[in-house]
Scaffold this motif. Sequence first.
Motif, mmCIF file in Angstrom:
data_model
loop_
_atom_site.group_PDB
_atom_site.id
_atom_site.type_symbol
_atom_site.label_atom_id
_atom_site.label_comp_id
_atom_site.label_asym_id
_atom_site.label_seq_id
_atom_site.Cartn_x
_atom_site.Cartn_y
_atom_site.Cartn_z
ATOM 1 N N ALA A 72 0.825 -1.215 0.000
ATOM 2 C CA ALA A 72 0.000 0.000 0.000
ATOM 3 C C ALA A 72 0.860 1.266 0.000
ATOM 4 C CB ALA A 72 -0.940 -0.001 1.203
ATOM 5 N N LEU A 73 2.017 1.205 0.654
ATOM 6 C CA LEU A 73 2.886 2.384 0.717
ATOM 7 C C LEU A 73 3.412 2.803 -0.649
ATOM 8 C CD1 LEU A 73 5.002 1.641 3.929
ATOM 9 C CD2 LEU A 73 3.128 3.293 3.677
ATOM 10 N N ILE A 74 3.514 1.838 -1.564
ATOM 11 C CA ILE A 74 4.015 2.165 -2.907
ATOM 12 C C ILE A 74 2.925 2.002 -3.964
ATOM 13 C CG2 ILE A 74 6.452 1.791 -2.391
ATOM 14 C CD1 ILE A 74 6.246 -0.977 -3.676
ATOM 15 N N GLY A 75 1.685 1.843 -3.517
ATOM 16 C CA GLY A 75 0.564 1.817 -4.454
ATOM 17 C C GLY A 75 0.375 0.517 -5.205
ATOM 18 N N LEU A 76 0.846 -0.581 -4.650
ATOM 19 C CA LEU A 76 0.649 -1.874 -5.300
ATOM 20 C C LEU A 76 -0.505 -2.612 -4.639
ATOM 21 C CD1 LEU A 76 4.293 -3.232 -5.795
ATOM 22 C CD2 LEU A 76 2.731 -2.364 -7.547
ATOM 23 N N PRO A 77 -1.227 -3.419 -5.419
ATOM 24 C CA PRO A 77 -2.255 -4.269 -4.828
ATOM 25 C C PRO A 77 -1.595 -5.440 -4.097
ATOM 26 C CG PRO A 77 -1.983 -4.831 -7.132
ATOM 27 C CD PRO A 77 -1.090 -3.627 -6.859
ATOM 28 N N TRP A 78 -2.416 -6.293 -3.498
ATOM 29 C CA TRP A 78 -1.905 -7.532 -2.923
ATOM 30 C C TRP A 78 -1.252 -8.328 -4.049
ATOM 31 C CZ3 TRP A 78 -2.362 -12.636 -3.948
ATOM 32 C CH2 TRP A 78 -1.948 -13.521 -2.947
ATOM 33 N N LEU A 79 -0.070 -8.879 -3.802
ATOM 34 C CA LEU A 79 0.657 -9.664 -4.803
ATOM 35 C C LEU A 79 0.868 -11.082 -4.299
ATOM 36 C CD1 LEU A 79 3.541 -7.168 -5.746
ATOM 37 C CD2 LEU A 79 1.356 -7.494 -6.936
ATOM 38 N N PRO A 80 0.972 -12.049 -5.214
ATOM 39 C CA PRO A 80 1.351 -13.402 -4.792
ATOM 40 C C PRO A 80 2.724 -13.360 -4.115
ATOM 41 C CG PRO A 80 0.809 -13.347 -7.144
ATOM 42 C CD PRO A 80 0.803 -11.939 -6.651
ATOM 43 N N VAL A 81 2.959 -14.320 -3.235
ATOM 44 C CA VAL A 81 4.193 -14.373 -2.449
ATOM 45 C C VAL A 81 4.832 -15.749 -2.613
ATOM 46 C CG1 VAL A 81 5.155 -14.276 -0.105
ATOM 47 C CG2 VAL A 81 3.239 -12.785 -0.719
ATOM 48 N N VAL A 82 6.125 -15.775 -2.922
ATOM 49 C CA VAL A 82 6.855 -17.039 -2.959
ATOM 50 C C VAL A 82 7.107 -17.451 -1.506
ATOM 51 C CG1 VAL A 82 9.006 -18.198 -3.593
ATOM 52 C CG2 VAL A 82 7.980 -16.532 -5.160
ATOM 53 N N SER A 83 6.686 -18.670 -1.166
ATOM 54 C CA SER A 83 6.975 -19.227 0.160
ATOM 55 C C SER A 83 8.248 -20.040 0.049
ATOM 56 C CB SER A 83 5.829 -20.120 0.633
ATOM 57 O OG SER A 83 4.674 -19.351 0.823
ATOM 58 N N TRP A 84 9.183 -19.764 0.925
ATOM 59 C CA TRP A 84 10.477 -20.443 0.862
ATOM 60 C C TRP A 84 10.410 -21.748 1.633
ATOM 61 C CZ3 TRP A 84 12.549 -18.079 -2.893
ATOM 62 C CH2 TRP A 84 12.369 -16.704 -3.050
ATOM 63 N N PRO A 85 10.928 -22.819 1.053
ATOM 64 C CA PRO A 85 10.935 -24.097 1.780
ATOM 65 C C PRO A 85 11.923 -24.041 2.944
ATOM 66 C CG PRO A 85 12.181 -24.299 -0.257
ATOM 67 C CD PRO A 85 11.571 -22.917 -0.251
ATOM 68 N N GLU A 86 11.701 -24.914 3.901
ATOM 69 C CA GLU A 86 12.670 -25.037 4.996
ATOM 70 C C GLU A 86 14.002 -25.489 4.389
ATOM 71 O OE1 GLU A 86 12.386 -24.324 8.305
ATOM 72 O OE2 GLU A 86 10.480 -23.452 7.671
ATOM 73 N N PRO A 87 15.108 -24.952 4.913
ATOM 74 C CA PRO A 87 16.408 -25.390 4.379
ATOM 75 C C PRO A 87 16.560 -26.909 4.544
ATOM 76 C CG PRO A 87 16.671 -23.527 5.868
ATOM 77 C CD PRO A 87 15.244 -23.965 5.967
ATOM 78 N N SER A 88 17.123 -27.538 3.522
ATOM 79 C CA SER A 88 17.372 -28.979 3.610
ATOM 80 C C SER A 88 18.791 -29.240 3.121
ATOM 81 C CB SER A 88 16.373 -29.753 2.756
ATOM 82 O OG SER A 88 16.674 -29.608 1.387
ATOM 83 N N ASP A 89 19.287 -30.394 3.452
ATOM 84 C CA ASP A 89 20.638 -30.761 3.029
ATOM 85 C C ASP A 89 20.663 -31.308 1.605
ATOM 86 O OD1 ASP A 89 21.578 -30.040 5.497
ATOM 87 O OD2 ASP A 89 21.388 -32.059 6.330
ATOM 88 N N GLU A 90 19.458 -31.514 1.024
ATOM 89 C CA GLU A 90 19.359 -32.180 -0.275
ATOM 90 C C GLU A 90 20.256 -31.545 -1.335
ATOM 91 O OE1 GLU A 90 16.056 -33.427 -3.646
ATOM 92 O OE2 GLU A 90 15.426 -32.292 -1.886
#
Length: 165
Positions: A72-90
Amino acid sequence: MTGHMQRPLLFLDVDGPLLPFGEDPRRGPRATAVGSHLARLVPEVGRRLAALPCELVWATTWEDAANDELAALIGLPWLPVVSWPEPSDEHEHEDRWFGLHWKTRTLVSWAAGRPFAWVDDEITDADRDWVSAHHRGRALLHRVEASRGLSDEDFAALDRWFRAL
């Protein structure tokens, strides 16, 4: 919607591209106190981002807070968000070996073959090489100078790239 009709993605990092930090030799030191960090936002950046021919996606450790505190502070609507996976050793050893950014694999997976641009202040050639080998769509990994944030030159490069798709 079929894949070829979907708009390309623009993955947005916050710290650096939207909230510059550190010292810019052209402007002197910037405020680094936590209470003043939002004062570093440039309100017009939202309008400029929204004008790009793409779908904007938050790709930041801010996750949902980017919508709650910044959009809202920069005039953008709600945007999709990348959810980061838990770190893994893979892939940790391989990623460190290749010098990959911890976001790279997740963004390629999230894009699922769609063309994307990614703006971040920590992108390296290792990320560019990995994406070109593992992403079947077009991709632009655009490094932004953290001390100045998104500039006119950055917006011009992004606009050119999206319009050329």
